[in-house]
Motif scaffolding. Structure first.
Motif, PDB file in Angstrom:
ATOM      1  N   TRP A  41       0.837  -1.194   0.000  1.00 46.55           N
ATOM      2  CA  TRP A  41       0.000   0.000   0.000  1.00 46.55           C
ATOM      3  C   TRP A  41       0.873   1.246   0.000  1.00 46.55           C
ATOM      4  N   ASN A  42       0.498   2.227  -0.799  1.00 42.74           N
ATOM      5  CA  ASN A  42       1.090   3.553  -0.718  1.00 42.74           C
ATOM      6  C   ASN A  42       0.285   4.321   0.313  1.00 42.74           C
ATOM      7  N   VAL A  43       0.965   4.976   1.236  1.00 44.13           N
ATOM      8  CA  VAL A  43       0.300   5.736   2.290  1.00 44.13           C
ATOM      9  C   VAL A  43       0.895   7.132   2.297  1.00 44.13           C
ATOM     10  N   GLN A  44       0.025   8.133   2.239  1.00 44.58           N
ATOM     11  CA  GLN A  44       0.484   9.519   2.227  1.00 44.58           C
ATOM     12  C   GLN A  44      -0.320  10.325   3.246  1.00 44.58           C
ATOM     13  N   PRO A  45       0.368  10.996   4.177  1.00 49.15           N
ATOM     14  CA  PRO A  45      -0.354  11.814   5.151  1.00 49.15           C
ATOM     15  C   PRO A  45      -0.909  13.084   4.523  1.00 49.15           C
ATOM     16  N   VAL A  46      -2.020  13.549   5.068  1.00 48.35           N
ATOM     17  CA  VAL A  46      -2.648  14.803   4.658  1.00 48.35           C
ATOM     18  C   VAL A  46      -2.724  15.675   5.902  1.00 48.35           C
ATOM     19  N   SER A  47      -2.142  16.868   5.845  1.00 48.38           N
ATOM     20  CA  SER A  47      -2.133  17.760   7.003  1.00 48.38           C
ATOM     21  C   SER A  47      -3.492  18.427   7.183  1.00 48.38           C
ATOM     22  N   GLU A  48      -3.657  19.100   8.318  1.00 46.67           N
ATOM     23  CA  GLU A  48      -4.899  19.818   8.588  1.00 46.67           C
ATOM     24  C   GLU A  48      -5.156  20.876   7.518  1.00 46.67           C
ATOM     25  N   ALA A  49      -4.112  21.564   7.096  1.00 50.43           N
ATOM     26  CA  ALA A  49      -4.253  22.632   6.095  1.00 50.43           C
ATOM     27  C   ALA A  49      -4.623  22.076   4.721  1.00 50.43           C
TER      28      ALA A  49
END
Length: 102
Positions: A41-49
């Motif tokens: 799996w590719n996993v990428q975080p997404v910030s609050e902004a």
């Protein structure tokens, strides 16, 4: 000087809404690869902004609200290719991804 009554920001938004899916732009950044249940799996975080839309978390079935940091996950080893895998990506709460099995 003649002033235009047309909103330039509205025209710019209309052009941006219809852009093609840019695989390179979406896979750049802090993306990492994880193995779960014998799949990659590719996993990428997404910030609050960066979180500007609401999504349904597949782990708990609740909304990932705008302004909440979360993760985006998609298959890294799919047989249909990168574009198809990226199109089937899902937005997860960070906790749900840690405890869940996709």
């Amino acid at each position: 000087m003649v002033r235009s009554n047309r909103s330039r920001s509205r025209a710019a938004r209309a052009r941006q809404e219809h852009q093609e899916l840019d695989v390179e732009r979406l896979t750049a950044g802090w993306r990492r690869t994880e193995s779960r249940s014998g799949r990659e799996w590719n996993v990428q975080p997404v910030s609050e902004a960066q979180a500007v839309k609401a999504y349904l978390c597949p782990g708990c079935g609740l909304d990932v609200a705008p302004g909440v940091a979360h993760l985006v996950a998609w298959r890294a080893d799919g047989v249909l290719g990168d574009a198809a895998d990226l199109a089937s990506r899902r937005h997860w709460h960070i906790h749900c991804w840690r405890i869940g099995t996709p």
